[in-house]
Design a protein around this motif. Structure first.
Motif, PDB file in Angstrom:
ATOM      1  N   GLY A 125       0.802  -1.224   0.000  1.00 40.59           N
ATOM      2  CA  GLY A 125       0.000   0.000   0.000  1.00 40.59           C
ATOM      3  C   GLY A 125       0.831   1.267   0.000  1.00 40.59           C
ATOM      4  O   GLY A 125       0.395   2.306   0.502  1.00 40.59           O
ATOM      5  N   MET A 126       2.041   1.217  -0.568  1.00 42.41           N
ATOM      6  CA  MET A 126       2.872   2.416  -0.554  1.00 42.41           C
ATOM      7  C   MET A 126       2.901   3.129  -1.898  1.00 42.41           C
ATOM      8  O   MET A 126       2.759   4.343  -1.956  1.00 42.41           O
ATOM      9  N   VAL A 127       3.117   2.363  -2.978  1.00 46.21           N
ATOM     10  CA  VAL A 127       3.176   2.994  -4.291  1.00 46.21           C
ATOM     11  C   VAL A 127       2.744   1.987  -5.362  1.00 46.21           C
ATOM     12  O   VAL A 127       3.041   0.796  -5.264  1.00 46.21           O
ATOM     13  N   THR A 128       2.024   2.469  -6.367  1.00 48.74           N
ATOM     14  CA  THR A 128       1.561   1.602  -7.450  1.00 48.74           C
ATOM     15  C   THR A 128       2.104   2.120  -8.768  1.00 48.74           C
ATOM     16  O   THR A 128       1.909   3.283  -9.104  1.00 48.74           O
ATOM     17  N   ARG A 146       4.423   7.313   4.275  1.00 51.42           N
ATOM     18  CA  ARG A 146       4.982   6.025   4.674  1.00 51.42           C
ATOM     19  C   ARG A 146       6.111   5.621   3.720  1.00 51.42           C
ATOM     20  O   ARG A 146       7.096   5.024   4.130  1.00 51.42           O
ATOM     21  N   LEU A 147       5.942   5.984   2.449  1.00 47.34           N
ATOM     22  CA  LEU A 147       6.968   5.649   1.463  1.00 47.34           C
ATOM     23  C   LEU A 147       8.270   6.420   1.714  1.00 47.34           C
ATOM     24  O   LEU A 147       9.356   5.841   1.711  1.00 47.34           O
ATOM     25  N   THR A 148       8.153   7.722   1.954  1.00 46.41           N
ATOM     26  CA  THR A 148       9.359   8.517   2.222  1.00 46.41           C
ATOM     27  C   THR A 148      10.046   8.004   3.488  1.00 46.41           C
ATOM     28  O   THR A 148      11.272   7.960   3.567  1.00 46.41           O
ATOM     29  N   ASP A 149       9.241   7.622   4.457  1.00 46.52           N
ATOM     30  CA  ASP A 149       9.782   7.100   5.697  1.00 46.52           C
ATOM     31  C   ASP A 149      10.535   5.800   5.433  1.00 46.52           C
ATOM     32  O   ASP A 149      11.672   5.603   5.875  1.00 46.52           O
ATOM     33  N   PHE A 150       9.899   4.934   4.675  1.00 46.88           N
ATOM     34  CA  PHE A 150      10.489   3.629   4.363  1.00 46.88           C
ATOM     35  C   PHE A 150      11.795   3.767   3.587  1.00 46.88           C
ATOM     36  O   PHE A 150      12.768   3.048   3.822  1.00 46.88           O
ATOM     37  N   ALA A 151      11.821   4.728   2.662  1.00 43.81           N
ATOM     38  CA  ALA A 151      12.994   4.886   1.788  1.00 43.81           C
ATOM     39  C   ALA A 151      14.059   5.786   2.419  1.00 43.81           C
ATOM     40  O   ALA A 151      15.126   5.957   1.853  1.00 43.81           O
ATOM     41  N   HIS A 152      13.774   6.348   3.592  1.00 42.77           N
ATOM     42  CA  HIS A 152      14.657   7.348   4.190  1.00 42.77           C
ATOM     43  C   HIS A 152      14.924   8.453   3.178  1.00 42.77           C
ATOM     44  O   HIS A 152      16.082   8.876   3.003  1.00 42.77           O
TER      45      HIS A 152
END
Lengths: 201, 201
Positions: free
Chosen positions: B165-168, B181-187
């Motif tokens: 559920g982060m990016v499609t 959440r994506l920016t967080d995950f990717a730092h």
DNA sequence: CGGAGGGTTGATTCCCCTCAAAATCAGTGG
DNA sequence: CCACTGATTTTGAGGGGAATCAACCCTCCG
């Protein structure tokens, strides 16, 4: 010099080795490039006003400071100097690109071989190396952070390259046991390095 | 434009996407960067006089040609322009460095996430994207060659990012399902991109 | 003499590649 | 209208290169 800093000068490295690197949030380190005598230090940081990377000495070093304002003033007086610096920056970028290709598409052995050869080529240009070898103050940890490998694996790779009779890295000394076979193995083509020189108007 | 060529002009990309890459002896390809509207094409090749990489269109493109001599003449008349171009070159190098760090030290998931975010940031700057998403004409093969992965693995990574559920990424469209959440995950830290602008005398 | 930094080696794990095979879709020509 | 082709995406199974974990050795140095 550290990531995020602003207001600092650029330098030219007169003696010793340094390395520029980026730190990741999880503490990992990626070394972007090593600087040897004659190289610029922190030129990009000055131009972008904020340093996007850190620079650290590897050995004791001697540098010549270049104040930003002096550099820009010189550009205004001598446009050919600006072209020359732009050329130097482009050559630096070409080396980073080659490094990128190595990490992205070469396995650990070719990566290591290519790296040692490129370093030898650069050192030869400033009279600190030859096709026989060169003095190299880098630790296996530094090599690992530069090549995107673990220090343990760097050790294994170096051993196998040594046992294959191609190159020996020991006691701060890189010795090319069989230069031709090594360049062949690494698909090393130095043409991207020995550039023609600045294109002047 | 191909590796080893000399005598060519530089361009500014007006519309469409292109990519710059290097070919290895064994046929592998490493994409160094994608160019989007507003980017320089082949500036480094002109300055170094010999192209050390190849450039290829990804979509149909429109470019504006810049003749070398015109550029150098302009430097002589307007030193500030030289500084500005030097700044642009430095920004390009900063992006290559970030790419290097990604390939060297991030796993496939963070690498993909970071890449899609960076591209989004760049497209947003020229009005072609937003925090919601953007149109992206890249194939999974191109992504693989850019990220140093296999096309098969790119597919798996995209699926898992989608299922998380982060990016499609589907049908030429990147949709950020959960930007934070994506920016967080990717730092992901975009500060290295939105630079202050050229430092002028 | 103890400790730190650096180098060496073995055992195990895992991320990602390779090989292989479908499925989908756009275009192309019969 | 439909077979046919090529490009792209998708999914599975198995293998390999490099990481991780864990020792042990050496040398230098206060």
């Amino acid at each position: 010099m550290h990531q995020g800093q602003s207001r600092h000068a650029a330098y030219i490295l007169a003696a010793g080795w340094a390395c520029s690197y980026k730190l990741l949030d999880d503490g990992q380190k990626q070394i972007v490039d090593f600087q040897i005598p004659g190289d610029f230090l922190g030129l990009r940081s000055v131009l972008l006003q904020v340093s996007d990377h850190s620079i650290e000495p590897v050995t004791d070093i001697e540098v010549t400071e270049i104040r930003v304002q002096d550099l820009l003033d010189a550009f205004a007086r001598t446009p050919r100097l600006a072209t020359a610096v732009l050329w130097a920056a482009s050559r630096d970028e070409a080396m980073v690109v080659e490094h990128l290709v190595g990490i992205g598409r070469r396995d650990a052995f070719q990566r290591m071989a290519h790296f040692l050869l490129e370093l030898g080529e650069r050192l030869t240009l400033v009279g600190l190396g030859s096709k026989a070898g060169y003095a190299c103050p880098l630790t296996q940890y530094l090599l690992a952070d530069a090549l995107g490998l673990s220090a343990v694996h760097v050790n294994r790779v170096l051993r196998q390259l040594r046992e294959a009779g191609m190159v020996t890295f020991r006691d701060g000394l890189v010795v090319f046991d069989n230069y031709d076979r090594l360049t062949d193995f690494a698909h090393f083509d130095p043409s991207y390095m020995d550039q023609i020189g600045p294109l002047l108007p």
